[in-house]
Design a protein around this motif. Sequence first.
Motif: not given
Length: 484
Positions: A327-328, A332-334, A298-300, A98-100
């Motif tokens: 998700s921000q 950041a992870h990317a 896109a992030m995936d 979930c994008p908490q």
Amino acid sequence: MARKMLQFTRLDPCQPAKRPAAERRGDFGEISRAFEPERAADQASRCEQCGIPFCQIRCPLGNNIPDWLMLSATGRMEEAYQMAASTNSFPEICGRICPQDRLCEGHCVLEQSRHGGVTIGAIEKHITETAFAEGWVEPVVPPRELAASVGIVGGGPGGLAAAEALRRIGYQVTVYDRHDRMGGLLIYGIPGFKLEKSVVERRTKLLAQGGVTLVAGTEIGRDLSFADLRERHDAVLIATGVYRARGLDCEGAKLAGIHAALDYLIRSNRADLGDTGLDPALDAKGKNVVVIGGGDTAMDCVRTAIRQGARSVKCLYRRDRANMPGSQREVAHAEEEGVEFVWMAAPEMVLGETKVTAVRAHRMHLGMPDSSGRRSPQVIEGSGFDLPADMVISALGFEPEDVPALFGEPRLETTRWGTLTVDDRLMTSLDGVFAAGDIVRGASLVVWAIKDGRDAAAAIDSHIKAKPRDKTKDKVKTKPKAAQ
């Protein structure tokens, strides 16, 4: 050790430790380490126990978040799990994906008051993983078996959530899916670094043990007609999701080396699951990759390309970071993993003779808000530039397939967007045929699909119970001792 609540005055927010970026780039394992029990309880104790819990209000499922935070902080972990599972069919999945930051945590009163929100998602994952480790999670055991049956088309989160809810009442439930594994996008669309496949397989195994019949590799309209499906069951639920990708609309969009995001992710997830004989063109190893889009898909894609060993990975998005839909946290992870973001830029054309060699883009600026309230991106004339690319992935969103045509049932009514039309009971234009999830609301979040699946199960239950039936066909079932 039981803890007092409202500890936000002395404790800062803290997420579980992440594996170093250099380490996690080399595999598809989840990036976060397990939450240490003491630290998880400390974080749960930060909850303010608000009179108006905005975290719960902003959760599509209406999860009783303050309650299970309090139970977790005071060491009542089994009760915390039961509370979490009472409103959520798959809390171990929502806690992970979930994008908490856009939902519960982003609307936590502590976040709004600049104390830093409670780390709700990580605690939810900790509660459910503790429950699985302790053996508290058991297959569904209905109080009695009902003769009525329900057929569910689609083994994704919406369909499986409905199956769990219907089976809990006692219905005979069969889930049909065209893929060779159950889980839908949970298996094939979401990479393992966000949701390891064993987590989904563990849940589908529980559903099967609870009496849900799972039929993989069966496509309605091809392997089984829709008319036969309706004949087999007292009610049908369509929960197919949306799989048709929006393509690039620019010159060169048909060149070799341009791929739809879902095709790319499915191939990668199949490799992660151990499948062989996969298309090598969908492997990013050694390639300059450009991903177009700014959502979670896109992030995936960018993070998958990094793990496949791409030479370079760039994400091209037409708005700025603050206005992207993804998700921000994922951004950041990317960035930590080596992805380069090219903000305020959009593709003008794809270069190459037969195969892509570069993406020509132009710079954008944000103009006046459009009908959605978002500022419209506009081209800056003369700002073109080229990005070298051996592989381009289009992550521009998804649209519904033509379900009436696929099922051979033209009486199924659709909206102008191609989604299925339903009434306030989630029933389609056909009596006894219901629909839920993305095929009704359009591409959305997993948590919304779970909610829709649970709502559809309640509507189906009401529909079947309103029909005359032979009650002598129902039989009482004694619960096994383990479930009593």
